[in-house]
Design a protein around this motif. Structure first.
Motif, mmCIF file in Angstrom:
data_model
loop_
_atom_site.group_PDB
_atom_site.id
_atom_site.type_symbol
_atom_site.label_atom_id
_atom_site.label_comp_id
_atom_site.label_asym_id
_atom_site.label_seq_id
_atom_site.Cartn_x
_atom_site.Cartn_y
_atom_site.Cartn_z
ATOM 1 N N LEU A 66 0.440 -12.780 5.347
ATOM 2 C CA LEU A 66 -0.151 -11.746 6.196
ATOM 3 C C LEU A 66 0.910 -10.777 6.715
ATOM 4 C CD1 LEU A 66 -2.726 -13.914 8.184
ATOM 5 C CD2 LEU A 66 -3.225 -12.277 6.352
ATOM 6 N N LYS A 67 2.083 -11.301 7.040
ATOM 7 C CA LYS A 67 3.175 -10.449 7.516
ATOM 8 C C LYS A 67 3.620 -9.484 6.423
ATOM 9 C CE LYS A 67 7.747 -10.728 9.580
ATOM 10 N NZ LYS A 67 8.945 -10.841 8.790
ATOM 11 N N GLU A 68 3.789 -9.995 5.207
ATOM 12 C CA GLU A 68 4.180 -9.132 4.087
ATOM 13 C C GLU A 68 3.107 -8.098 3.784
ATOM 14 O OE1 GLU A 68 5.153 -11.738 0.836
ATOM 15 O OE2 GLU A 68 6.810 -12.655 1.946
ATOM 16 N N GLN A 69 1.854 -8.504 3.847
ATOM 17 C CA GLN A 69 0.764 -7.552 3.614
ATOM 18 C C GLN A 69 0.768 -6.467 4.685
ATOM 19 O OE1 GLN A 69 -2.413 -10.493 3.400
ATOM 20 N NE2 GLN A 69 -2.682 -10.068 1.213
ATOM 21 N N THR A 70 1.015 -6.851 5.919
ATOM 22 C CA THR A 70 1.056 -5.871 7.010
ATOM 23 C C THR A 70 2.204 -4.886 6.799
ATOM 24 O OG1 THR A 70 0.066 -7.453 8.547
ATOM 25 C CG2 THR A 70 1.283 -5.598 9.520
ATOM 26 N N GLU A 71 3.358 -5.380 6.403
ATOM 27 C CA GLU A 71 4.492 -4.497 6.136
ATOM 28 C C GLU A 71 4.184 -3.541 4.985
ATOM 29 O OE1 GLU A 71 7.641 -7.316 5.602
ATOM 30 O OE2 GLU A 71 7.863 -7.644 7.768
ATOM 31 N N SER A 72 3.501 -4.016 3.965
ATOM 32 C CA SER A 72 3.110 -3.161 2.835
ATOM 33 C C SER A 72 2.149 -2.069 3.298
ATOM 34 C CB SER A 72 2.447 -3.987 1.739
ATOM 35 O OG SER A 72 3.357 -4.893 1.184
ATOM 36 N N ILE A 73 1.252 -2.422 4.178
ATOM 37 C CA ILE A 73 0.290 -1.439 4.709
ATOM 38 C C ILE A 73 1.037 -0.352 5.471
ATOM 39 C CG2 ILE A 73 -1.560 -1.122 6.416
ATOM 40 C CD1 ILE A 73 -2.502 -3.994 5.546
ATOM 41 N N TYR A 74 2.000 -0.740 6.298
ATOM 42 C CA TYR A 74 2.758 0.245 7.080
ATOM 43 C C TYR A 74 3.596 1.163 6.193
ATOM 44 C CZ TYR A 74 1.555 -2.292 11.355
ATOM 45 O OH TYR A 74 0.891 -2.882 12.399
ATOM 46 N N ARG A 75 4.055 0.647 5.044
ATOM 47 C CA ARG A 75 4.867 1.462 4.130
ATOM 48 C C ARG A 75 4.018 2.425 3.282
ATOM 49 N NH1 ARG A 75 7.593 -3.498 3.317
ATOM 50 N NH2 ARG A 75 6.366 -3.843 1.442
ATOM 51 N N GLU A 76 2.788 2.071 3.036
ATOM 52 C CA GLU A 76 1.934 2.864 2.135
ATOM 53 C C GLU A 76 1.458 4.141 2.828
ATOM 54 O OE1 GLU A 76 0.548 4.379 -0.852
ATOM 55 O OE2 GLU A 76 1.156 2.304 -1.238
ATOM 56 N N ARG A 77 1.571 5.250 2.141
ATOM 57 C CA ARG A 77 1.160 6.545 2.698
ATOM 58 C C ARG A 77 -0.168 7.026 2.107
ATOM 59 N NH1 ARG A 77 2.900 5.717 6.879
ATOM 60 N NH2 ARG A 77 5.122 5.453 7.117
ATOM 61 N N ASP A 78 -0.514 6.551 0.950
ATOM 62 C CA ASP A 78 -1.785 6.937 0.330
ATOM 63 C C ASP A 78 -2.923 6.193 1.040
ATOM 64 O OD1 ASP A 78 -3.999 6.204 -1.843
ATOM 65 O OD2 ASP A 78 -3.079 8.118 -2.399
ATOM 66 N N ILE A 79 -3.886 6.928 1.561
ATOM 67 C CA ILE A 79 -4.948 6.347 2.379
ATOM 68 C C ILE A 79 -5.792 5.356 1.589
ATOM 69 C CG2 ILE A 79 -7.072 6.885 3.649
ATOM 70 C CD1 ILE A 79 -5.681 9.489 4.541
ATOM 71 N N VAL A 80 -6.132 5.692 0.369
ATOM 72 C CA VAL A 80 -6.980 4.807 -0.444
ATOM 73 C C VAL A 80 -6.230 3.517 -0.777
ATOM 74 C CG1 VAL A 80 -8.247 4.585 -2.618
ATOM 75 C CG2 VAL A 80 -8.302 6.752 -1.368
ATOM 76 N N LYS A 81 -4.972 3.646 -1.151
ATOM 77 C CA LYS A 81 -4.174 2.446 -1.445
ATOM 78 C C LYS A 81 -3.963 1.604 -0.191
ATOM 79 C CE LYS A 81 -1.725 4.457 -5.364
ATOM 80 N NZ LYS A 81 -0.424 4.968 -5.842
#
Length: 189
Positions: A106-121
Motif C-alpha cells: 500500500l505504501k509503494e502504491q501510494t508513492e506511485s500515485i503521488y508520482r503519477e501526473r496523468d489523471i487517468v493513470k
C-alpha cells in the motif's frame, strides 16, 4: 472489525419490520461466545456511540443494560460507503495495517500515485490500491464471520459486509474509470 461486526448485524436486523433495538446484553453474549471480554465489548459500544453510528434508545452513555438503535450514518457505512472508493481511501489512511507485506504494498502504491501526473493513470493506480486494501480488510473480517457460523450464532451475526459490498465496489470503480477516461484522456484529434 468488531465495530463493523456490530453495525453489520444491526443492519441485518433492521431488515425485519419487527426489529426495534438490539440489547446490550445480547451483544455482550455474542462477544463472549466469540471469546471477547466485556472490557473490549464496552469499548466497541462506546466507540460506536461516540462516532454516532449507533445510539442508545435513552440517549445515555452505553452500558450492557442499554438498548441500541442504528443511526442512518451507521446504516450508510454498511450499505453504501463500504463500496465507495473515496470512503475506502480515507478509511485506509486511518487503519492500522498489521501485515508488513500489505503495508509495504500500500505504501509503494501510494508513492506511485503521488508520482503519477496523468489523471487517468493515477486513477488506475488508486483503483488498484483500493482493491488491495479492500481485499486485506475482507481477509481480516472472514475469520470473524466463520467463527460466528461455527459457534451457531443467528444468521444476522454471520454475514460478511465486505463480501456483500464487493460487486458494488467493482461497479463503482469501473464507473470512476470510465468517467476519468471520458473527461481526461487525450482526445484523438
Amino acid at each position: 472489525m468488531l465495530r463493523l461486526y456490530v453495525l453489520s448485524a444491526m443492519v441485518n436486523m433492521s431488515g425485519d419490520a419487527s426489529f426495534r433495538h438490539l440489547e446490550g446484553n445480547e451483544i455482550q453474549r455474542v462477544f463472549r461466545q466469540l471469546g471477547f471480554g466485556d472490557d473490549l465489548t464496552a469499548r466497541v459500544l462506546a466507540d460506536l456511540c461516540r462516532l454516532r453510528f449507533i445510539h442508545t434508545t435513552s440517549h445515555t452513555s452505553p452500558t450492557f443494560e442499554s438498548n441500541f438503535i442504528l443511526t442512518r450514518l451507521g446504516a450508510y457505512i454498511v450499505r453504501f460507503f463500504l463500496s465507495d472508493m473515496m470512503f475506502l481511501e480515507n478509511m485506509m489512511m486511518d487503519t492500522f495495517i498489521a501485515d508488513d507485506a500489505t503495508w509495504h504494498q500500500l505504501k509503494e502504491q501510494t508513492e506511485s500515485i503521488y508520482r503519477e501526473r496523468d489523471i487517468v493513470k493515477r486513477l488506475a493506480l488508486r483503483r488498484q490500491r483500493v482493491q488491495a486494501f479492500f481485499s486485506y480488510m475482507s481477509d481480516r473480517y472472514t475469520p470473524l464471520r466463520d467463527e460466528s457460523a461455527r459457534r451457531g450464532l443467528p444468521s444476522v451475526w454471520c454475514s460478511h459486509p465486505l463480501e456483500s459490498a464487493h460487486n458494488q465496489l467493482q461497479l463503482n470503480l469501473t464507473r470512476a474509470t470510465r468517467s476519468a477516461q471520458r473527461n481526461y484522456a487525450p482526445s484523438a484529434d
